[in-house]
Design a protein around this motif. Structure first.
Motif, PDB file in Angstrom:
ATOM      1  N   ALA A   1       0.843  -1.189   0.000  1.00  0.00           N
ATOM      2  CA  ALA A   1       0.000   0.000   0.000  1.00  0.00           C
ATOM      3  C   ALA A   1       0.879   1.240   0.000  1.00  0.00           C
ATOM      4  CB  ALA A   1      -0.901   0.004   1.229  1.00  0.00           C
ATOM      5  N   THR A   2       0.537   2.182  -0.875  1.00  0.00           N
ATOM      6  CA  THR A   2       1.260   3.444  -0.949  1.00  0.00           C
ATOM      7  C   THR A   2       0.263   4.579  -0.816  1.00  0.00           C
ATOM      8  OG1 THR A   2       2.914   2.426  -2.401  1.00  0.00           O
ATOM      9  CG2 THR A   2       2.845   4.839  -2.315  1.00  0.00           C
ATOM     10  N   LEU A   3       0.381   5.342   0.273  1.00  0.00           N
ATOM     11  CA  LEU A   3      -0.535   6.430   0.572  1.00  0.00           C
ATOM     12  C   LEU A   3       0.229   7.738   0.464  1.00  0.00           C
ATOM     13  CD1 LEU A   3      -1.517   3.787   2.152  1.00  0.00           C
ATOM     14  CD2 LEU A   3      -2.717   5.381   3.660  1.00  0.00           C
ATOM     15  N   SER A   4      -0.442   8.761  -0.044  1.00  0.00           N
ATOM     16  CA  SER A   4       0.195  10.046  -0.284  1.00  0.00           C
ATOM     17  C   SER A   4      -0.423  11.146   0.565  1.00  0.00           C
ATOM     18  CB  SER A   4       0.071  10.407  -1.760  1.00  0.00           C
ATOM     19  OG  SER A   4       0.546  11.702  -1.994  1.00  0.00           O
ATOM     20  N   CYS A   5       0.418  12.079   0.975  1.00  0.00           N
ATOM     21  CA  CYS A   5      -0.017  13.271   1.708  1.00  0.00           C
ATOM     22  C   CYS A   5       0.758  14.454   1.135  1.00  0.00           C
ATOM     23  CB  CYS A   5       0.253  13.114   3.199  1.00  0.00           C
ATOM     24  SG  CYS A   5      -0.182  14.554   4.218  1.00  0.00           S
ATOM     25  N   ARG A   6       0.033  15.439   0.649  1.00  0.00           N
ATOM     26  CA  ARG A   6       0.668  16.624   0.064  1.00  0.00           C
ATOM     27  C   ARG A   6       0.281  17.853   0.862  1.00  0.00           C
ATOM     28  NH1 ARG A   6       0.901  17.110  -6.272  1.00  0.00           N
ATOM     29  NH2 ARG A   6       2.597  15.673  -5.798  1.00  0.00           N
ATOM     30  N   ALA A   7       1.277  18.672   1.211  1.00  0.00           N
ATOM     31  CA  ALA A   7       1.053  19.876   1.995  1.00  0.00           C
ATOM     32  C   ALA A   7       0.985  21.100   1.089  1.00  0.00           C
ATOM     33  CB  ALA A   7       2.165  20.047   3.021  1.00  0.00           C
ATOM     34  N   SER A   8       0.183  22.089   1.503  1.00  0.00           N
ATOM     35  CA  SER A   8       0.005  23.302   0.699  1.00  0.00           C
ATOM     36  C   SER A   8       1.235  24.206   0.739  1.00  0.00           C
ATOM     37  CB  SER A   8      -1.230  24.061   1.187  1.00  0.00           C
ATOM     38  OG  SER A   8      -1.085  24.421   2.550  1.00  0.00           O
ATOM     39  N   GLN A   9       2.100  23.978   1.727  1.00  0.00           N
ATOM     40  CA  GLN A   9       3.397  24.644   1.788  1.00  0.00           C
ATOM     41  C   GLN A   9       4.328  23.733   2.569  1.00  0.00           C
ATOM     42  OE1 GLN A   9       1.410  27.930   4.097  1.00  0.00           O
ATOM     43  NE2 GLN A   9       3.381  27.968   5.151  1.00  0.00           N
ATOM     44  N   SER A  10       5.617  24.021   2.504  1.00  0.00           N
ATOM     45  CA  SER A  10       6.576  23.112   3.108  1.00  0.00           C
ATOM     46  C   SER A  10       6.341  22.912   4.609  1.00  0.00           C
ATOM     47  CB  SER A  10       7.998  23.629   2.907  1.00  0.00           C
ATOM     48  OG  SER A  10       8.921  22.766   3.578  1.00  0.00           O
ATOM     49  N   VAL A  11       6.406  21.650   5.019  1.00  0.00           N
ATOM     50  CA  VAL A  11       6.357  21.327   6.440  1.00  0.00           C
ATOM     51  C   VAL A  11       7.684  20.701   6.878  1.00  0.00           C
ATOM     52  CG1 VAL A  11       3.848  21.091   6.459  1.00  0.00           C
ATOM     53  CG2 VAL A  11       5.274  19.068   6.073  1.00  0.00           C
ATOM     54  N   ASP A  12       8.733  20.874   6.053  1.00  0.00           N
ATOM     55  CA  ASP A  12      10.047  20.263   6.331  1.00  0.00           C
ATOM     56  C   ASP A  12       9.833  18.755   6.502  1.00  0.00           C
ATOM     57  OD1 ASP A  12      10.976  23.161   8.252  1.00  0.00           O
ATOM     58  OD2 ASP A  12      11.268  22.743   6.128  1.00  0.00           O
ATOM     59  N   ILE A  13      10.217  18.235   7.659  1.00  0.00           N
ATOM     60  CA  ILE A  13       9.991  16.805   7.902  1.00  0.00           C
ATOM     61  C   ILE A  13       8.912  16.591   8.958  1.00  0.00           C
ATOM     62  CG2 ILE A  13      12.346  16.148   7.288  1.00  0.00           C
ATOM     63  CD1 ILE A  13      12.763  15.823  10.411  1.00  0.00           C
ATOM     64  N   TYR A  14       8.233  17.674   9.348  1.00  0.00           N
ATOM     65  CA  TYR A  14       7.352  17.620  10.517  1.00  0.00           C
ATOM     66  C   TYR A  14       5.967  17.099  10.174  1.00  0.00           C
ATOM     67  CZ  TYR A  14      11.249  20.260  12.322  1.00  0.00           C
ATOM     68  OH  TYR A  14      12.511  20.661  12.687  1.00  0.00           O
ATOM     69  N   LEU A  15       5.941  15.868   9.721  1.00  0.00           N
ATOM     70  CA  LEU A  15       4.698  15.220   9.333  1.00  0.00           C
ATOM     71  C   LEU A  15       4.595  13.886  10.038  1.00  0.00           C
ATOM     72  CD1 LEU A  15       2.464  15.702   6.774  1.00  0.00           C
ATOM     73  CD2 LEU A  15       3.278  13.357   6.486  1.00  0.00           C
ATOM     74  N   ALA A  16       3.389  13.604  10.556  1.00  0.00           N
ATOM     75  CA  ALA A  16       3.117  12.350  11.245  1.00  0.00           C
ATOM     76  C   ALA A  16       1.988  11.605  10.540  1.00  0.00           C
ATOM     77  CB  ALA A  16       2.730  12.630  12.694  1.00  0.00           C
ATOM     78  N   TRP A  17       1.948  10.310  10.782  1.00  0.00           N
ATOM     79  CA  TRP A  17       0.887   9.458  10.252  1.00  0.00           C
ATOM     80  C   TRP A  17       0.211   8.719  11.409  1.00  0.00           C
ATOM     81  CZ3 TRP A  17      -0.509   9.256   5.126  1.00  0.00           C
ATOM     82  CH2 TRP A  17       0.403   9.768   4.195  1.00  0.00           C
ATOM     83  N   TYR A  18      -1.109   8.584  11.302  1.00  0.00           N
ATOM     84  CA  TYR A  18      -1.904   7.876  12.301  1.00  0.00           C
ATOM     85  C   TYR A  18      -2.768   6.836  11.597  1.00  0.00           C
ATOM     86  CZ  TYR A  18      -0.729  11.880  15.225  1.00  0.00           C
ATOM     87  OH  TYR A  18      -0.051  12.846  15.916  1.00  0.00           O
ATOM     88  N   GLN A  19      -3.072   5.785  12.322  1.00  0.00           N
ATOM     89  CA  GLN A  19      -3.989   4.754  11.868  1.00  0.00           C
ATOM     90  C   GLN A  19      -5.217   4.787  12.774  1.00  0.00           C
ATOM     91  OE1 GLN A  19      -3.383   0.635  13.300  1.00  0.00           O
ATOM     92  NE2 GLN A  19      -3.172   0.049  11.157  1.00  0.00           N
ATOM     93  N   GLN A  20      -6.396   4.695  12.173  1.00  0.00           N
ATOM     94  CA  GLN A  20      -7.610   4.628  12.977  1.00  0.00           C
ATOM     95  C   GLN A  20      -8.501   3.496  12.486  1.00  0.00           C
ATOM     96  OE1 GLN A  20     -10.436   7.937  12.924  1.00  0.00           O
ATOM     97  NE2 GLN A  20     -10.842   7.637  15.101  1.00  0.00           N
ATOM     98  N   LYS A  21      -8.880   2.641  13.403  1.00  0.00           N
ATOM     99  CA  LYS A  21      -9.830   1.565  13.117  1.00  0.00           C
ATOM    100  C   LYS A  21     -11.211   1.950  13.635  1.00  0.00           C
ATOM    101  CE  LYS A  21      -6.146  -1.849  13.314  1.00  0.00           C
ATOM    102  NZ  LYS A  21      -5.620  -3.084  13.962  1.00  0.00           N
ATOM    103  N   PRO A  22     -12.261   1.355  13.083  1.00  0.00           N
ATOM    104  CA  PRO A  22     -13.624   1.738  13.488  1.00  0.00           C
ATOM    105  C   PRO A  22     -13.829   1.630  14.997  1.00  0.00           C
ATOM    106  CG  PRO A  22     -13.691   0.364  11.531  1.00  0.00           C
ATOM    107  CD  PRO A  22     -12.263   0.360  11.994  1.00  0.00           C
ATOM    108  N   GLY A  23     -14.390   2.694  15.574  1.00  0.00           N
ATOM    109  CA  GLY A  23     -14.700   2.703  16.995  1.00  0.00           C
ATOM    110  C   GLY A  23     -13.503   2.875  17.907  1.00  0.00           C
ATOM    111  N   GLN A  24     -12.346   3.139  17.325  1.00  0.00           N
ATOM    112  CA  GLN A  24     -11.132   3.302  18.134  1.00  0.00           C
ATOM    113  C   GLN A  24     -10.534   4.688  17.955  1.00  0.00           C
ATOM    114  OE1 GLN A  24      -8.202   0.200  17.630  1.00  0.00           O
ATOM    115  NE2 GLN A  24      -9.752  -1.432  17.610  1.00  0.00           N
ATOM    116  N   ALA A  25      -9.716   5.063  18.914  1.00  0.00           N
ATOM    117  CA  ALA A  25      -8.957   6.291  18.790  1.00  0.00           C
ATOM    118  C   ALA A  25      -7.833   6.097  17.777  1.00  0.00           C
ATOM    119  CB  ALA A  25      -8.373   6.676  20.144  1.00  0.00           C
ATOM    120  N   PRO A  26      -7.354   7.174  17.198  1.00  0.00           N
ATOM    121  CA  PRO A  26      -6.188   7.063  16.314  1.00  0.00           C
ATOM    122  C   PRO A  26      -4.967   6.552  17.074  1.00  0.00           C
ATOM    123  CG  PRO A  26      -7.307   9.159  15.988  1.00  0.00           C
ATOM    124  CD  PRO A  26      -7.899   8.540  17.220  1.00  0.00           C
TER     125      PRO A  26
END
Lengths: 120, 108
Positions: B19-44
């Motif tokens: 799986a390859t997921l993409s996230c594009r920012a409207s301006q540079s965020v340097d490296i300060y990007l995080a990823w979260y997973q959320q399943k139904p009925g659960q917190a991220p």
């Protein structure tokens, strides 16, 4: 074990108020910053508010500024979100989320969430 | 406000696939990007912070890459428990802290 437990959600009429609480345990509370993040039914995540470890610095999303107030009790290990002038669009699950280090604005632990429903 | 755009909205794959997921920012965020997973009925759940660092306990099949405005979350071989919604979040410039709209990875 790190635990965050939210409470205080429920059904409220438009224009009403609620106070959410987040009880923290299993770590040194004062070393961490906290945020509230909400999720409307079937929607994505929206950051709501932030509070620094000492409690003197707070930030808010524009959508809640002037209506919501975040605070913390560093003796009781509690974080609060006072919500006034509630609107239908505030209906969401509200999560309390911890930042791992000062100035490190990601969320390493989350509570289970508390549902706020604003409806007449 | 920095806007994060995730694509695709839905990714339909089979267990064992990449799986390859993409996230594009409207301006540079340097490296300060995080990823979260959320399943139904659960917190991220925090997966990746600062673009490429796995959070504690996250399996090695999850990896993040990118800098500036373009970021990728890769799951090398999907396990049944990986079917969920994934969100990116930036901390480069705030308030507000912002999240992407999410990518749902579902079973084909």
């Amino acid at each position: 074990e790190v635990q965050l437990v939210e409470s205080g959600g429920g059904l409220v009429q438009p224009g009403g108020s609620l106070r959410l609480s987040c009880a923290a345990s299993g770590f040194t509370f004062t070393r961490h910053e906290f945020n509230w993040v909400r999720q409307a039914p079937g929607r994505g995540l929206e950051w709501v508010s932030y509070i620094a470890g000492g409690g003197s610095i707070m930030y808010y999303a524009d959508s809640v500024k002037g209506r919501f107030s975040i605070s913390r009790d560093n003796i009781k290990n509690l974080v609060y979100l006072q919500m006034n002038s509630l609107r239908a669009e505030d209906t969401a699950v509200y999560y309390c989320a911890r930042s791992p280090y000062t100035g490190y604005d990601v969320f390493d632990y989350w509570g289970q969430g508390t549902l706020v429903t604003v409806s007449s | 406000e920095i806007v994060l755009t995730q694509s695709p909205a839905t990714l339909s794959l089979s267990p064992g696939e990449r799986a390859t997921l993409s996230c594009r920012a409207s301006q540079s965020v340097d490296i300060y990007l995080a990823w979260y997973q959320q399943k139904p009925g659960q917190a991220p759940r925090l997966l990746i912070y600062d673009a490429s660092n796995r959070a504690t306990g996250v399996p090695a099949r999850f990896s993040g890459s990118g800098s500036g405005t373009d970021f990728t979350l890769t799951i090398s071989s999907l396990e049944p428990e990986d079917f969920a919604i994934y969100y990116c979040q930036q901390r480069r410039s705030w308030p507000p802290l912002t999240f992407g709209g999410g990518t749902k990875v579902d079973i084909k």
